[in-house]
Design an enzyme around this catalytic site. Structure first.
Site, short mmCIF file in Angstrom:
data_model
loop_
_atom_site.label_atom_id
_atom_site.label_comp_id
_atom_site.label_asym_id
_atom_site.label_seq_id
_atom_site.Cartn_x
_atom_site.Cartn_y
_atom_site.Cartn_z
N SER A 126 2.95 -2.27 10.24
CA SER A 126 4.38 -2.41 10.47
C SER A 126 4.91 -3.81 10.18
O SER A 126 5.82 -4.29 10.86
CB SER A 126 4.75 -1.99 11.91
OG SER A 126 4.37 -0.64 12.12
N ASN B 131 0.87 -1.17 0.00
CA ASN B 131 0.00 0.00 0.00
C ASN B 131 0.91 1.22 0.00
O ASN B 131 1.49 1.56 1.03
CB ASN B 131 -0.89 -0.03 1.26
CG ASN B 131 -1.69 1.26 1.43
OD1 ASN B 131 -1.78 2.07 0.51
ND2 ASN B 131 -2.29 1.44 2.60
N TRP B 132 1.02 1.83 -1.15
CA TRP B 132 1.97 2.94 -1.27
C TRP B 132 1.45 4.26 -0.69
O TRP B 132 2.19 5.22 -0.58
CB TRP B 132 2.38 3.13 -2.74
CG TRP B 132 3.44 2.17 -3.17
CD1 TRP B 132 3.96 1.13 -2.43
CD2 TRP B 132 4.12 2.15 -4.43
NE1 TRP B 132 4.92 0.48 -3.16
CE2 TRP B 132 5.04 1.08 -4.39
CE3 TRP B 132 4.04 2.93 -5.58
CZ2 TRP B 132 5.88 0.78 -5.47
CZ3 TRP B 132 4.87 2.63 -6.66
CH2 TRP B 132 5.77 1.56 -6.60
N LYS B 133 0.16 4.29 -0.39
CA LYS B 133 -0.44 5.53 0.16
C LYS B 133 -0.11 6.71 -0.76
O LYS B 133 -0.11 6.54 -1.97
CB LYS B 133 0.04 5.75 1.60
CG LYS B 133 -0.13 4.48 2.44
CD LYS B 133 0.05 4.68 3.90
CE LYS B 133 -0.16 3.35 4.62
NZ LYS B 133 -0.10 3.46 6.06
N GLY C 265 2.16 2.18 10.68
CA GLY C 265 3.16 3.23 10.54
C GLY C 265 3.85 3.61 11.84
O GLY C 265 4.52 4.62 11.93
N GLU D 162 -5.95 -4.76 10.24
CA GLU D 162 -4.92 -3.76 10.50
C GLU D 162 -5.21 -3.00 11.79
O GLU D 162 -5.98 -2.03 11.78
CB GLU D 162 -4.88 -2.75 9.34
CG GLU D 162 -4.50 -3.35 8.01
CD GLU D 162 -3.84 -2.32 7.11
OE1 GLU D 162 -2.74 -2.61 6.63
OE2 GLU D 162 -4.40 -1.23 6.92
N HIS E 47 -9.58 1.66 4.39
CA HIS E 47 -8.34 1.79 5.16
C HIS E 47 -8.59 2.75 6.31
O HIS E 47 -9.33 3.73 6.18
CB HIS E 47 -7.22 2.31 4.25
CG HIS E 47 -5.89 2.24 4.92
ND1 HIS E 47 -5.48 3.18 5.82
CD2 HIS E 47 -4.89 1.32 4.83
CE1 HIS E 47 -4.28 2.84 6.28
NE2 HIS E 47 -3.90 1.73 5.69
N GLY F 29 2.62 -1.18 4.21
CA GLY F 29 2.81 0.23 3.86
C GLY F 29 4.28 0.55 3.70
O GLY F 29 4.89 0.28 2.66
N GLY F 30 4.88 1.09 4.75
CA GLY F 30 6.26 1.56 4.71
C GLY F 30 7.25 0.60 4.06
O GLY F 30 8.04 0.99 3.20
N GLU G 76 -6.94 5.10 7.47
CA GLU G 76 -6.66 6.51 7.16
C GLU G 76 -7.84 7.14 6.40
O GLU G 76 -8.16 8.30 6.59
CB GLU G 76 -5.35 6.62 6.35
CG GLU G 76 -4.14 6.35 7.24
CD GLU G 76 -2.96 5.72 6.53
OE1 GLU G 76 -2.89 5.75 5.28
OE2 GLU G 76 -2.08 5.17 7.23
P1 PGA Z 1 2.55 0.14 7.56
O1 PGA Z 1 1.13 0.44 6.86
O2 PGA Z 1 3.04 -1.16 7.01
O3 PGA Z 1 3.43 1.30 7.17
O4 PGA Z 1 2.31 0.08 9.03
C1 PGA Z 1 0.21 -0.60 6.65
C2 PGA Z 1 -1.04 -0.02 6.06
O5 PGA Z 1 -1.44 1.08 6.45
O6 PGA Z 1 -1.68 -0.66 5.19
#
Ligand code: PGA
Length: 258
Positions: free
Chosen positions: A217, A13-15, A177, A171, A99, A238-239, A101
């Site tokens: 994470s 997930n590149w956001k 994050g 999640e 998600h 994500g990251g 966010e």
């Molecule tokens: P993260 O993000 O791996 O950076 O914690 C995961 C996500 O939000 O899908």
């Protein structure tokens, strides 16, 4: 993971990260290293504007491209939004829905999430449905109740064959994050709970077939342990998906369990 009954899916997930130029550099770096990830499906969910470019860049690989959100209406006066047909038309195969966010910053509710899941499935896209509790909710001991509610509302009105196509990503918000990962046991327990909800609502065969990911994470170091849980069938990352070598290490961790 349980390779007998369901597909393992490792999704990035590149956001709001990476320009098309940076996407090109990433593709050039990761493609020669990809090899044959025969056990798991690999997905990259990228900003809408870069989907056509990413589809082109990964055309000669087995990496599928996905969107990060969509609208549930087929068209209309929704400035800035994209429809599921638009995503489909430019080659997306998946779309992340709900998600945390999006729920937090863009007022997505379980009811709009349900509409989006239905719209995505109707268009032939596979939704990656995100659910998860906040730290406060976990500490209050209401995680299972909350997850049950989120999953039930998100899947309301779907047929059994549609539910099979939904990827569910657990999640925990406190792990996204933050570098704070849920322990494999904590994550595994909630993923098992999600499968139990599906079993109750749609039967054992559907429950066995649904891919349930962990996200929050996940990285090259903790992936193998998380993926060794019987009900964790992949990750939403994500990251660690932003660096080719880190993402690749997670793909390899999944492949090694096969
Ligand atoms: P993260 O993000 O791996 O950076 O914690 C995961 C996500 O939000 O899908």
């Amino acid at each position: 993971m349980n390779l007998k009954y369901r597909k393992t899916i490792i999704a990035g997930n590149w956001k709001m990260n990476k320009t098309l130029t940076e996407t090109k550099a990433y593709a050039e770096a990761i493609k020669p290293m990809l090899g044959k990830h025969k056990w798991c499906e690999v997905v990259l969910c990228v900003p809408s504007v870069n989907i056509p470019g990413a589809v082109r860049l990964f055309r000669d690989t087995r990496v599928a491209i996905g969107g990060e959100t969509c609208h549930y209406e087929a068209s209309g006066a929704y400035t800035g939004e994209v429809t599921v047909e638009m995503l489909k038309d430019v080659g997306a195969k998946y779309v992340i829905i709900g998600h945390s966010e999006r729920r937090q910053y863009y007022n997505e509710t379980d009811f709009t999430v349900n509409k989006k899941v239905r719209a995505a499935l109707d268009a032939g896209l596979r939704p990656i449905l995100c659910v998860g509790e906040s730290l406060e909710q976990r500490e209050l001991g209401v995680t299972e109740e909350l997850i049950t509610y989120q999953v039930k509302v998100a899947l309301a009105g779907l047929t059994e064959s549609q539910v099979r196509r939904v990827v569910i990503a657990y999640e925990p918000i406190w792990a996204i994050g933050t570098g704070k990962t849920a322990t494999a046991e904590q994550a595994g327990a909630v993923c098992s709970h999600i499968r139990a909800i599906i079993r109750k609502g749609y039967g054992a065969r559907v429950a066995r077939a649904v891919t349930i990911q962990y996200g929050g994470s996940m990285n090259a170091k903790n992936a193998a342990e998380l993926l060794s849980q019987p009900d964790i069938d992949g990750g939403l990352i994500g990251g660690a998906s932003l660096k080719p070598e880190d993402f690749l290490a997670i793909i390899n961790a999944a492949n090694q369990q096969g």
